[in-house]
Design a protein around this motif. Structure first.
Motif, PDB file in Angstrom:
ATOM      1  N   LYS A  37      -6.372  -0.552   4.662  1.00 44.79           N
ATOM      2  CA  LYS A  37      -6.593   0.262   6.009  1.00 44.79           C
ATOM      3  C   LYS A  37      -7.443  -0.007   6.685  1.00 44.79           C
ATOM      4  O   LYS A  37      -7.340   0.443   8.004  1.00 44.79           O
ATOM      5  CB  LYS A  37      -8.023   1.463   4.059  1.00 44.79           C
ATOM      6  N   GLY A  56       0.301   4.755  -2.994  1.00 43.97           N
ATOM      7  CA  GLY A  56      -1.086   4.450  -1.876  1.00 43.97           C
ATOM      8  C   GLY A  56      -1.275   6.009  -1.894  1.00 43.97           C
ATOM      9  O   GLY A  56      -2.446   6.152  -1.489  1.00 43.97           O
ATOM     10  N   LEU A  75      -6.573  -1.900  -0.482  1.00 44.75           N
ATOM     11  CA  LEU A  75      -5.722  -0.702  -0.376  1.00 44.75           C
ATOM     12  C   LEU A  75      -6.603  -0.368   0.965  1.00 44.75           C
ATOM     13  O   LEU A  75      -7.037  -0.322   1.930  1.00 44.75           O
ATOM     14  CB  LEU A  75      -5.941   0.400  -1.123  1.00 44.75           C
ATOM     15  N   ALA A 119       0.736  -0.937  -0.348  1.00 54.91           N
ATOM     16  CA  ALA A 119       0.061  -0.088   0.206  1.00 54.91           C
ATOM     17  C   ALA A 119       0.990   1.035  -0.064  1.00 54.91           C
ATOM     18  O   ALA A 119       0.623   2.782  -0.319  1.00 54.91           O
ATOM     19  CB  ALA A 119      -0.809  -0.266   1.414  1.00 54.91           C
ATOM     20  N   ALA A 163       0.697  -0.221  -5.540  1.00 55.33           N
ATOM     21  CA  ALA A 163      -0.360   0.082  -4.741  1.00 55.33           C
ATOM     22  C   ALA A 163      -0.977   1.206  -6.073  1.00 55.33           C
ATOM     23  O   ALA A 163      -1.571   1.864  -6.653  1.00 55.33           O
ATOM     24  CB  ALA A 163      -1.225   0.955  -3.994  1.00 55.33           C
ATOM     25  N   TYR A 220      -6.931   4.461  -7.596  1.00 53.13           N
ATOM     26  CA  TYR A 220      -6.343   3.116  -7.683  1.00 53.13           C
ATOM     27  C   TYR A 220      -6.282   1.699  -8.504  1.00 53.13           C
ATOM     28  O   TYR A 220      -6.119   0.901  -8.169  1.00 53.13           O
ATOM     29  CB  TYR A 220      -6.200   2.848  -6.241  1.00 53.13           C
TER      30      TYR A 220
END
Length: 441
Positions: free
Chosen positions: A424, A179, A420, A175, A353, A413
C-alpha cells in the motif's frame, strides 16, 4: 495534467440516476455525487487524475455486489468499470476486462469446453470476486479465483497503468490475489490460466426442510466428516437455515467433476434426505443452473469468517440456536459453510494475500428481509450474533465483509497484513484509495 473526464457521466440530474445508484443488495441505499462509467482504460486514468486533482472522495465499482456497499457511497464519485466487458479466449488463457461478470465469463469459457474457478452468482464482477480470493464450487479442484490469475492491468493512484504478474511488480501481484478490491488501484484487465477441458459435471441438490435443529446438527456432523477425505473434484456448501417457506432445515448445494453415480456414492449418507438430486450435465449447463438459482437482487446483511476445526454436536446446536428467532422482518436466516481444502490448501498462506489457506470452511451468517424499514433491526441481529460466532472461528473473509471495529485489517489478512501495508505504501502512499475498510498502510 489538467483534470478532465472521459466516459459516460451520470449525475443527480441524469434521468437514469436512481437506477444507476442501485446495488445488488438493495439494503444498500447510497447516492453518489457522480458515477463515471469508464469504457476503456484511458477513461479510468482520466477519472483517477480528476478525483486526485479535485480532492474528491471516490469508490471503485464493477458488479455492484459489495456486501457492505463499500463500492459506493453518499456524495462520492463512483468509478464504474462495468461497461468494460470484453473477453479474449486462447487455448491456454482467458483475458477479461474489469467489468466482466461471472455469467459472461462462464458462457465464453465453458462453451469452449473449459471449467473455470468462478463464483456462483451470475452478476458478481469477476474482478471483485478475484481480488478478494474468490470462492466457488470448483475451488477444491481448480483453486480460488485468484489462484488462476497470471496477470492483471491496473491503474494506480498516480494514474500510471501497470502490467502486473510474477515478474513485474510481483509484490503488487501478491496483493491482488486476495487483498480485496479497491485497495491498490482500479483493475482494468485480468488474465487467467485455463485448466484442462472437462466434458461433464454433476450438479448436487440435497435439502432437509421442516426439521428441528437436532436433525440439522446431525446432517452438519456428517457434512464436516465428509470433508476429511473428500475427493477434490467435489465441493459443497451447506446452508443451515430458518426461513418463512421451509421452516428450519439444511440444504447442500454442490458440484462434482465426474459422473452422477460416483457423486451419489460419495454422498450416500445423505441419500435419505427428502430431496436428493444428483444430475449429470455439461459444465456449462451446471453453471447456468447454479447461477439461475440466484434472485435478481436481494436485501440482506451478512458477514463471513473461517472455520479451522471440527465442531461437536453441542457446538452446532449452540450456533443454530442463534437462529431460533429471526430478526423482525427477516424471511430467511442462515448459517452457511462453504467448503475449502483441496487445491486451496495446496498453496501456502504466505504465497498470496488470501491468508487462511488451512481453513476447513468459510462460515457465512446472513439475514434476508424484504422491506428496508427492517434494515437496522437485521443489522443489529447479525452483528450481535456475529460476536458469538467469533468465538468458534478465526479471521474474516474479505468478500463477506462486516463492520468489526479498528482491528478489521488483521482479521482479514492475518500474518500477511504487514506485507500488504508495505505494498500500500509503495503504490498508494497518499492513501488515495480510501474507503471504510481499506488497507491503511
Amino acid at each position: 495534467m489538467n483534470a478532465q473526464l472521459n466516459g459516460l457521466i451520470v449525475t443527480k440530474e441524469s434521468p437514469n440516476y436512481e437506477t444507476c445508484c442501485l446495488s445488488w443488495n438493495r439494503a444498500i441505499d447510497k447516492h453518489p455525487s457522480m458515477i463515471i462509467y469508464c469504457q476503456q482504460t484511458e477513461d479510468v486514468v482520466f477519472a483517477i487524475h480528476y478525483v486526485r486533482e479535485k480532492r474528491l472522495p471516490f469508490r471503485v465499482r464493477s458488479g455492484t455486489h459489495h456486501y457492505a456497499g463499500y463500492s459506493t457511497g453518499d456524495g462520492v464519485v463512483v468509478i464504474d468499470v462495468s461497461r468494460m466487458d470484453k473477453i479474449v479466449l486462447t487455448d491456454q488463457s482467458v483475458t477479461v476486462q474489469g467489468g466482466v461478470r461471472n455469467r459472461e465469463l462462464y458462457e465464453k469459457v465453458c462453451q469452449a469446453g473449459y471449467a473455470f474457478a468462478g463464483g456462483g452468482c451470475p452478476t458478481v464482477g469477476v474482478a471483485g470476486y478475484t481480488l478478494g480470493g474468490g470462492w466457488g464450487y470448483s475451488s477444491r479442484l481448480l483453486g480460488l479465483g485468484c489462484d488462476s490469475l497470471i496477470e492483471a492491468e491496473i491503474v494506480i493512484a498516480s494514474g500510471e497503468v501497470l502490467t502486473v504478474n510474477q515478474k513485474q511488480h510481483a509484490e503488487l501481484f501478491f496483493a491482488l490475489r486476495g487483498g480485496g478490491g479497491g485497495n491498490f488501484g482500479v483493475v482494468t484487465s485480468l488474465t487467467y490460466r485455463l485448466s484442462q477441458k472437462r466434458a461433464i459435471a454433476t450438479l448436487i441438490n440435497i435439502d432437509y426442510p421442516h426439521q428441528d435443529f437436532e436433525k440439522v446438527a446431525e446432517v452438519a456432523l456428517i457434512y464436516q466428516t465428509l470433508f476429511h477425505g473428500l475427493d477434490r473434484r467435489m465441493n459443497l456448501k451447506m446452508a443451515m437455515y430458518h426461513s418463512d417457506g421451509k421452516g428450519r432445515g439444511v440444504k447442500l448445494t454442490g458440484l462434482f467433476y465426474g459422473q452422477k453415480e460416483e457423486a451419489a456414492m460419495l454422498l450416500s449418507e445423505f441419500s435419505s434426505a427428502p430431496l436428493f438430486e444428483v444430475r449429470e450435465m455439461s459444465v456449462l449447463e451446471a453453471n447456468r443452473e447454479i447461477q439461475d438459482s440466484h434472485p435478481d437482487f436481494e436485501m440482506y446483511c451478512s458477514g463471513g469468517r473461517f472455520v479451522m476445526r471440527d465442531y461437536t454436536r453441542d457446538e452446532f446446536i449452540n450456533m443454530l440456536n442463534l437462529m431460533e428467532e429471526r430478526a423482525q422482518g427477516s424471511v430467511y436466516t442462515a448459517l452457511t459453510l462453504y467448503g475449502l481444502g483441496g487445491a486451496i490448501s495446496d498453496i501456502l498462506g504466505s504465497a498470496t494475500a488470501f491468508y487462511y489457506r488451512d481453513a476447513r470452511f468459510i462460515l457465512g451468517f446472513q439475514s434476508v428481509f424484504e422491506d428496508r424499514k427492517y434494515k437496522e433491526e437485521n443489522i443489529l441481529f447479525v452483528q450481535e450474533r456475529f460476536s458469538t460466532l467469533r468465538t468458534y472461528t478465526k479471521g474474516s473473509f474479505i468478500n463477506f465483509p462486516i463492520e468489526q471495529g479498528e482491528n478489521y485489517e488483521k482479521e482479514y489478512y492475518g500474518d500477511n497484513l504487514a506485507r500488504l501495508q508495505r505494498v500500500k505504501r509503495t503504490y498508494d502512499s497518499d492513501h488515495l484509495f480510501n474507503f471504510e475498510q481499506s488497507i491503511r498502510g
